[in-house]
Scaffold this motif. Structure first.
Motif, PDB file in Angstrom:
ATOM      1  N   SER A 194       2.181  21.083   9.716  1.00 20.03           N
ATOM      2  CA  SER A 194       2.347  22.454   9.245  1.00 20.03           C
ATOM      3  C   SER A 194       0.980  23.119   9.198  1.00 20.03           C
ATOM      4  O   SER A 194      -0.019  22.489   8.861  1.00 20.03           O
ATOM      5  CB  SER A 194       2.997  22.472   7.866  1.00 20.03           C
ATOM      6  OG  SER A 194       4.289  21.915   7.919  1.00 20.03           O
ATOM      7  N   LYS A 205      -0.518  26.772   2.390  1.00 16.86           N
ATOM      8  CA  LYS A 205       0.045  26.023   1.274  1.00 16.86           C
ATOM      9  C   LYS A 205       0.893  24.820   1.685  1.00 16.86           C
ATOM     10  O   LYS A 205       1.346  24.074   0.822  1.00 16.86           O
ATOM     11  CB  LYS A 205       0.891  26.959   0.405  1.00 16.86           C
ATOM     12  CG  LYS A 205       0.048  28.038  -0.255  1.00 16.86           C
ATOM     13  CD  LYS A 205       0.898  28.947  -1.108  1.00 16.86           C
ATOM     14  CE  LYS A 205       0.034  30.034  -1.728  1.00 16.86           C
ATOM     15  NZ  LYS A 205       0.830  30.955  -2.534  1.00 16.86           N
ATOM     16  N   ASP A 206       1.116  24.636   2.973  1.00 19.58           N
ATOM     17  CA  ASP A 206       1.948  23.498   3.384  1.00 19.58           C
ATOM     18  C   ASP A 206       1.300  22.619   4.449  1.00 19.58           C
ATOM     19  O   ASP A 206       1.960  21.823   5.081  1.00 19.58           O
ATOM     20  CB  ASP A 206       3.332  23.970   3.828  1.00 19.58           C
ATOM     21  CG  ASP A 206       3.328  24.754   5.133  1.00 19.58           C
ATOM     22  OD1 ASP A 206       2.238  25.171   5.597  1.00 19.58           O
ATOM     23  OD2 ASP A 206       4.425  24.949   5.696  1.00 19.58           O
ATOM     24  N   ARG A 207       0.005  22.725   4.614  1.00 19.19           N
ATOM     25  CA  ARG A 207      -0.634  21.900   5.646  1.00 19.19           C
ATOM     26  C   ARG A 207      -0.702  20.426   5.269  1.00 19.19           C
ATOM     27  O   ARG A 207      -1.110  19.600   6.067  1.00 19.19           O
ATOM     28  CB  ARG A 207      -1.986  22.452   6.050  1.00 19.19           C
ATOM     29  CG  ARG A 207      -3.060  22.420   4.995  1.00 19.19           C
ATOM     30  CD  ARG A 207      -4.365  22.921   5.551  1.00 19.19           C
ATOM     31  NE  ARG A 207      -4.186  24.291   5.992  1.00 19.19           N
ATOM     32  CZ  ARG A 207      -5.093  25.234   5.941  1.00 19.19           C
ATOM     33  NH1 ARG A 207      -6.283  24.954   5.506  1.00 19.19           N
ATOM     34  NH2 ARG A 207      -4.851  26.451   6.346  1.00 19.19           N
ATOM     35  N   HIS A 208      -0.271  20.090   4.049  1.00 17.52           N
ATOM     36  CA  HIS A 208      -0.189  18.687   3.626  1.00 17.52           C
ATOM     37  C   HIS A 208       1.054  18.001   4.203  1.00 17.52           C
ATOM     38  O   HIS A 208       1.225  16.804   4.054  1.00 17.52           O
ATOM     39  CB  HIS A 208      -0.161  18.594   2.095  1.00 17.52           C
ATOM     40  CG  HIS A 208       1.076  19.183   1.485  1.00 17.52           C
ATOM     41  ND1 HIS A 208       1.277  20.546   1.399  1.00 17.52           N
ATOM     42  CD2 HIS A 208       2.181  18.600   0.965  1.00 17.52           C
ATOM     43  CE1 HIS A 208       2.458  20.778   0.838  1.00 17.52           C
ATOM     44  NE2 HIS A 208       3.028  19.613   0.558  1.00 17.52           N
ATOM     45  N   ARG A 209       1.905  18.791   4.900  1.00 17.54           N
ATOM     46  CA  ARG A 209       3.150  18.252   5.434  1.00 17.54           C
ATOM     47  C   ARG A 209       3.076  18.126   6.958  1.00 17.54           C
ATOM     48  O   ARG A 209       2.553  18.983   7.637  1.00 17.54           O
ATOM     49  CB  ARG A 209       4.320  19.187   5.102  1.00 17.54           C
ATOM     50  CG  ARG A 209       4.539  19.304   3.636  1.00 17.54           C
ATOM     51  CD  ARG A 209       5.648  20.214   3.184  1.00 17.54           C
ATOM     52  NE  ARG A 209       6.295  21.077   4.131  1.00 17.54           N
ATOM     53  CZ  ARG A 209       7.581  21.382   4.083  1.00 17.54           C
ATOM     54  NH1 ARG A 209       8.358  20.858   3.156  1.00 17.54           N
ATOM     55  NH2 ARG A 209       8.103  22.196   4.956  1.00 17.54           N
ATOM     56  N   TRP A 223       5.534  16.624  10.524  1.00 20.61           N
ATOM     57  CA  TRP A 223       6.920  16.516  10.990  1.00 20.61           C
ATOM     58  C   TRP A 223       7.023  15.495  12.105  1.00 20.61           C
ATOM     59  O   TRP A 223       6.225  15.503  13.047  1.00 20.61           O
ATOM     60  CB  TRP A 223       7.415  17.872  11.501  1.00 20.61           C
ATOM     61  CG  TRP A 223       7.448  18.877  10.404  1.00 20.61           C
ATOM     62  CD1 TRP A 223       6.430  19.722  10.029  1.00 20.61           C
ATOM     63  CD2 TRP A 223       8.521  19.113   9.505  1.00 20.61           C
ATOM     64  NE1 TRP A 223       6.829  20.471   8.946  1.00 20.61           N
ATOM     65  CE2 TRP A 223       8.102  20.122   8.604  1.00 20.61           C
ATOM     66  CE3 TRP A 223       9.791  18.568   9.363  1.00 20.61           C
ATOM     67  CZ2 TRP A 223       8.920  20.592   7.591  1.00 20.61           C
ATOM     68  CZ3 TRP A 223      10.609  19.044   8.352  1.00 20.61           C
ATOM     69  CH2 TRP A 223      10.166  20.052   7.483  1.00 20.61           C
ATOM     70  N   HIS A 271       8.002  14.684   7.286  1.00 22.56           N
ATOM     71  CA  HIS A 271       9.407  15.063   7.158  1.00 22.56           C
ATOM     72  C   HIS A 271      10.109  14.894   8.508  1.00 22.56           C
ATOM     73  O   HIS A 271       9.473  14.919   9.560  1.00 22.56           O
ATOM     74  CB  HIS A 271       9.525  16.537   6.743  1.00 22.56           C
ATOM     75  CG  HIS A 271       9.026  16.811   5.377  1.00 22.56           C
ATOM     76  ND1 HIS A 271       9.863  17.037   4.318  1.00 22.56           N
ATOM     77  CD2 HIS A 271       7.764  16.890   4.885  1.00 22.56           C
ATOM     78  CE1 HIS A 271       9.139  17.255   3.227  1.00 22.56           C
ATOM     79  NE2 HIS A 271       7.867  17.168   3.549  1.00 22.56           N
TER      80      HIS A 271
END
Length: 172
Positions: free
Chosen positions: A74, A78-82, A84, A119
């Motif tokens: 990502s 705020k979501d670069r810790h995720r 895929w 994820h």
């Protein structure tokens, strides 16, 4: 059957295209893309995908491509810790050999230090894939009802996550 796994490069565009099209044709319920739209893509878009995603391929002796998995991170603030896990596919003759698990573990090793969690979405009726992901430490955290409409029916997706900053037995 023995195999090796490595990250794909621009030189692997034909192997990538071959496996991706086969996966979409053989398992339309498992992917958001369709075979028809992917087959119509120009060569430049296949090369572009190889540069945008991190792709790993499994190759049998003689160089025949037999498996594929993609990693994407990502990019938001705020979501670069995720990350895929995407486009997972192993040819039928390689299923049950450990190849799929090795591909997932290769992706997880790559993701460590880049993201805190990985994820994925998996067709809710694909029990072998769900078992594979559970074996590699993923847990289901939700269900996406009617995620896809394929061949006249709705398909649900299980949403799974693997936390890389927790022990495999402490994923909840």
């Amino acid at each position: 059957m023995s195999y090796s796994i490595r990250q794909l490069t621009g030189d692997d565009v034909e192997a990538y295209r071959e496996l991706r099209l086969e996966s979409l044709q053989q398992h339309p319920e498992a992917f958001a893309a369709t075979y028809e739209s992917a087959a119509a893509r120009p060569a430049s878009q296949w090369v572009e995908t190889l540069t945008q995603l991190t792709l790993f391929g499994a190759f049998a002796e003689g160089g025949r491509p037999v498996g594929l998995v993609a990693f994407d991170q990502s990019g938001g603030d705020k979501d670069r810790h995720r990350g895929w896990l995407l486009q997972m596919y192993v040819r039928p003759e390689m299923r049950g050999t450990g190849c799929a698990q090795a591909l997932v573990e290769t992706l997880l090793d790559h993701a460590r230090g880049k993201v805190l969690q990985v994820h994925l979405g998996v067709w809710a009726e694909n029990r072998p894939a769900i078992r594979l992901y559970e074996k590699t430490g993923f847990v289901t955290y939700g269900n996406d009802p009617r995620a896809f409409y394929v061949n006249g029916r709705f398909v649900d997706d299980h949403l799974m996550v693997r936390f890389l900053d927790k022990a495999p037995g402490d994923q909840q």
